[in-house]
Design a protein around this motif. Structure first.
Motif, PDB file in Angstrom:
ATOM      1  N   GLY A  75       0.812  -1.215   0.000  1.00  0.00           N
ATOM      2  CA  GLY A  75       0.000   0.000   0.000  1.00  0.00           C
ATOM      3  C   GLY A  75       0.840   1.257   0.000  1.00  0.00           C
ATOM      4  N   LEU A  76       0.328   2.298  -0.622  1.00  0.00           N
ATOM      5  CA  LEU A  76       1.011   3.582  -0.672  1.00  0.00           C
ATOM      6  C   LEU A  76       0.871   4.268   0.685  1.00  0.00           C
ATOM      7  N   VAL A  77       2.005   4.519   1.356  1.00  0.00           N
ATOM      8  CA  VAL A  77       1.997   5.152   2.679  1.00  0.00           C
ATOM      9  C   VAL A  77       2.776   6.456   2.698  1.00  0.00           C
ATOM     10  N   GLY A  78       3.365   6.804   1.555  1.00  0.00           N
ATOM     11  CA  GLY A  78       4.126   8.041   1.488  1.00  0.00           C
ATOM     12  C   GLY A  78       4.461   8.403   0.060  1.00  0.00           C
ATOM     13  N   VAL A  79       4.814   9.677  -0.104  1.00  0.00           N
ATOM     14  CA  VAL A  79       5.227  10.194  -1.408  1.00  0.00           C
ATOM     15  C   VAL A  79       6.423  11.111  -1.197  1.00  0.00           C
ATOM     16  N   LEU A  80       7.391  10.976  -2.082  1.00  0.00           N
ATOM     17  CA  LEU A  80       8.602  11.790  -2.054  1.00  0.00           C
ATOM     18  C   LEU A  80       8.807  12.367  -3.452  1.00  0.00           C
ATOM     19  N   GLU A  81       8.855  13.696  -3.543  1.00  0.00           N
ATOM     20  CA  GLU A  81       9.130  14.355  -4.822  1.00  0.00           C
ATOM     21  C   GLU A  81      10.538  14.918  -4.775  1.00  0.00           C
ATOM     22  N   VAL A  82      11.371  14.529  -5.745  1.00  0.00           N
ATOM     23  CA  VAL A  82      12.770  14.917  -5.788  1.00  0.00           C
ATOM     24  C   VAL A  82      13.105  15.493  -7.159  1.00  0.00           C
ATOM     25  N   LEU A  83      13.773  16.643  -7.148  1.00  0.00           N
ATOM     26  CA  LEU A  83      14.295  17.243  -8.376  1.00  0.00           C
ATOM     27  C   LEU A  83      15.811  17.149  -8.294  1.00  0.00           C
ATOM     28  N   GLN A  84      16.389  16.295  -9.122  1.00  0.00           N
ATOM     29  CA  GLN A  84      17.830  16.051  -9.084  1.00  0.00           C
ATOM     30  C   GLN A  84      18.580  17.159  -9.824  1.00  0.00           C
ATOM     31  N   GLY A  85      19.613  17.703  -9.180  1.00  0.00           N
ATOM     32  CA  GLY A  85      20.420  18.733  -9.805  1.00  0.00           C
ATOM     33  C   GLY A  85      19.666  20.018 -10.035  1.00  0.00           C
ATOM     34  N   TYR A  86      18.813  20.369  -9.086  1.00  0.00           N
ATOM     35  CA  TYR A  86      18.023  21.588  -9.209  1.00  0.00           C
ATOM     36  C   TYR A  86      18.057  22.341  -7.882  1.00  0.00           C
ATOM     37  N   PRO A  87      18.297  23.600  -7.859  1.00  0.00           N
ATOM     38  CA  PRO A  87      18.431  24.526  -8.984  1.00  0.00           C
ATOM     39  C   PRO A  87      19.826  24.583  -9.595  1.00  0.00           C
ATOM     40  N   ASP A  88      20.789  23.821  -9.057  1.00  0.00           N
ATOM     41  CA  ASP A  88      22.128  23.765  -9.637  1.00  0.00           C
ATOM     42  C   ASP A  88      22.625  22.329  -9.522  1.00  0.00           C
TER      43      ASP A  88
END
Length: 173
Positions: A75-88
């Motif tokens: 089951g989905l128990v969490g969410v992680l949003e990641v932007l790699q190499g941002y803003p540099d």
């Protein structure tokens, strides 16, 4: 395991979420509706789930924006949003770490963040940045406990008004 993010120490599995997962993501977001009402002023809608999957800053390739579902017993128990190499190139941006309210307060968030920090460092990152809404003192306390410091403030414009946010960073390595 998504891209090297190892959350097995937290008894979780990770999976990249995409358009086919919109309904499941919306159902999870609805279990966290208190967060969305605090931050956005309304409960999550299908459009919010779609935007979480699809939206990314201009110039950031789709391959560098990851929306990771955190699963326990399938089951989905969490969410992680990641932007790699941002803003540099040496910075990763943490757009969201959201856990099921029933699982908060027991160290799971800290374990997920530690895994994310190790993963980022292994890929050359030396800083993680994020924003926290001023009206979310528990999140602010959590991120400060994780080693983040304030690097600025901004106004976030939403369809229901605006929020003051604290821009925060955690430097390491």
């Amino acid at each position: 395991m998504v891209g090297g993010l190892d959350v097995t120490a937290a008894s979780l599995a990770s999976q990249q979420l995409g358009d086919p997962d919109i309904d499941e993501l919306l159902a999870f977001m609805s279990t966290c509706s208190g967060f969305f009402e605090l931050v956005k002023g309304y409960p999550p809608e299908r459009e919010d789930a779609a935007q979480l999957i699809q939206d990314r800053p201009e110039g950031l390739s789709a391959a560098r924006k990851l929306l990771i579902g955190l699963r326990r017993d399938g089951g989905l128990v969490g969410v992680l949003e990641v932007l790699q190499g941002y803003p540099d190139p040496k910075t990763w941006y943490l757009g969201l770490l959201l856990l099921d309210p029933k699982l908060r307060g027991g160290g799971l968030g800290a374990a997920v963040y530690a895994a994310m920090r190790r993963w980022a460092a292994a890929h050359g990152a030396r800083r993680i940045q994020l924003v926290v809404q001023e009206q979310n003192p528990s999140a602010l306390a959590f991120w400060r406990a994780m080693g983040f410091r304030e690097i600025g403030r901004a106004e976030q414009t939403l369809r229901t008004g605006s929020n003051r946010v604290l821009r925060m960073a955690h430097d390491f390595g």
